[in-house]
Design an enzyme around this catalytic site. Structure first.
Site, PDB file in Angstrom:
ATOM      1  N   HIS A  67      11.003  -6.958   1.190  1.00 55.79           N
ATOM      2  CA  HIS A  67       9.616  -7.051   1.055  1.00 55.79           C
ATOM      3  C   HIS A  67       8.846  -5.814   1.182  1.00 55.79           C
ATOM      4  CE1 HIS A  67       6.639  -9.944   3.657  1.00 55.79           C
ATOM      5  NE2 HIS A  67       6.092  -9.125   2.598  1.00 55.79           N
ATOM      6  N   GLU A 120       1.893  -4.562  -1.646  1.00 58.40           N
ATOM      7  CA  GLU A 120       2.820  -3.783  -0.826  1.00 58.40           C
ATOM      8  C   GLU A 120       2.294  -2.478  -0.864  1.00 58.40           C
ATOM      9  OE1 GLU A 120       5.104  -4.915   1.545  1.00 58.40           O
ATOM     10  OE2 GLU A 120       4.140  -6.770   0.825  1.00 58.40           O
ATOM     11  N   HIS A 124       0.362  -0.996   2.263  1.00 64.25           N
ATOM     12  CA  HIS A 124       1.085  -0.236   3.026  1.00 64.25           C
ATOM     13  C   HIS A 124       1.646   1.091   2.651  1.00 64.25           C
ATOM     14  CE1 HIS A 124       1.706  -3.863   5.392  1.00 64.25           C
ATOM     15  NE2 HIS A 124       2.180  -4.372   4.392  1.00 64.25           N
TER      16      HIS A 124
END
Ligand SMILES: *[C@@H]1O[C@H](CO)[C@@H](O)[C@H](O)[C@H]1NC(C)=O
Ligand SMILES: *[C@@H]1O[C@H](CO)[C@@H](O)[C@H](O)[C@H]1NC(C)=O
Length: 268
Positions: A67, A120, A124
């Site tokens: 993930h 992502e 992040h």
């Protein structure tokens, strides 16, 4: 008059500095969470949103999928989007694109080839990039592949006899201890409830800033199960399903439907 002028300048400067400090402070983090997800559960939720949705599964049968790698301040879900001008660029990950498709799979098919990785990275990766080993998109995604090879949850769980099973449920503590015993750190176990049943959806493990494994203690979602503090959102009183990843049957049905229509047309 002059005095008031100085006051205003002073005030302005301090407010500005405080704002800047606060802004920088917001991007602080304590550890990295490496999250793997169970494709069957993610798919179930994706199809639940809309029955016309289809899923893309990782290349290997019954494999977990990556993930993301999430820098995290303890007790929060922050920080995120640390640099809004440093956007995901597919050219940067071109050399590892096939590997990413195979294991960092965008299960929610139809959302765009790069949308998952872009999310992502933008959310992040830009925060993780303060560490030298993660300071480019290529390094960030390569590190994910590298972590996945080293800490593949299929292997970690199988070591304690926890394997995909369509019929039997597992206990939260058995899953938690399987990871803990093999990796010798406290993980985080995440469930998703679908049609009243709990499904295993994510297993998170944590790394310190030197990229060594560390306990996930203190990250969001903790709860005590039989006096044992477990980092989880799962309901400890219900069994957890860890079903096999099924290939989406949709395409076969479409072909079958075409065939049947064609036969009907022939016989008319
Ligand atoms: C944001 O990313 C861009 C592109 O890499 C870089 O030039 C810039 O210095 C970054 N800004 C901050 C505040 O780190
Ligand atoms: C990280 O792990 C390496 C290799 O196991 C070890 O040599 C090093 O001391 C560890 N770093 C920290 C900060 O614990």
């Amino acid at each position: 008059m002059e005095y008031i002028g100085y006051m205003v300048i002073l005030l302005f400067c301090c407010v500005n500095t405080a704002h800047l400090l606060k802004y920088q402070h917001n991007h602080d983090w304590d550890l990295l969470i490496f999250t793997q997800q169970w494709p069957e559960t993610v798919c179930k939720e994706w199809v639940h949103h809309n029955p016309s949705h289809t899923c893309k599964m990782p290349k290997k049968e019954d494999s977990w999928a990556i993930h993301g790698i999430w820098p995290t301040k303890l007790g929060t879900l922050d920080p995120s989007f640390c640099n809004r001008t440093w956007l995901f660029d597919p050219e940067e990950i071109r050399p590892i694109e096939t590997d990413l498709i195979n294991v960092w799979t965008n299960i929610e098919e139809g959302t765009g080839i790069y949308s998952f990785w872009a999310h992502e990275w933008n959310k992040h990766g830009t925060c993780a990039a303060v560490l030298e080993p993660l300071d480019t998109q290529y390094k960030y995604f390569s590190k994910g592949l590298n972590f996945f090879q080293q800490y593949d949850m299929s292997a970690v769980l199988a070591k304690s006899g926890i394997v995909p099973d369509d019929d039997n449920e597992y206990k939260l503590l058995d899953i938690y201890n399987a990871v803990k015993n093999t990796l010798e750190v406290n993980p985080s176990i995440q469930c998703r409830v679908e049609e009243g049943k709990s499904f295993l959806v994510e297993i998170r493990i944590c790394f310190d800033k030197t990229l060594n494994l560390t306990n996930c203690d203190g990250i969001k979602y903790s709860r005590t199960v039989n006096q044992v503090p477990v980092i989880t959102n799962c309901d400890p009183s219900s069994g957890i399903l860890y079903p096999h990843n099924k290939l989406p049957p949709k395409k076969i049905y479409v072909e079958l439907y075409k065939l049947v229509s064609w036969l009907q047309w022939l016989t008319l």
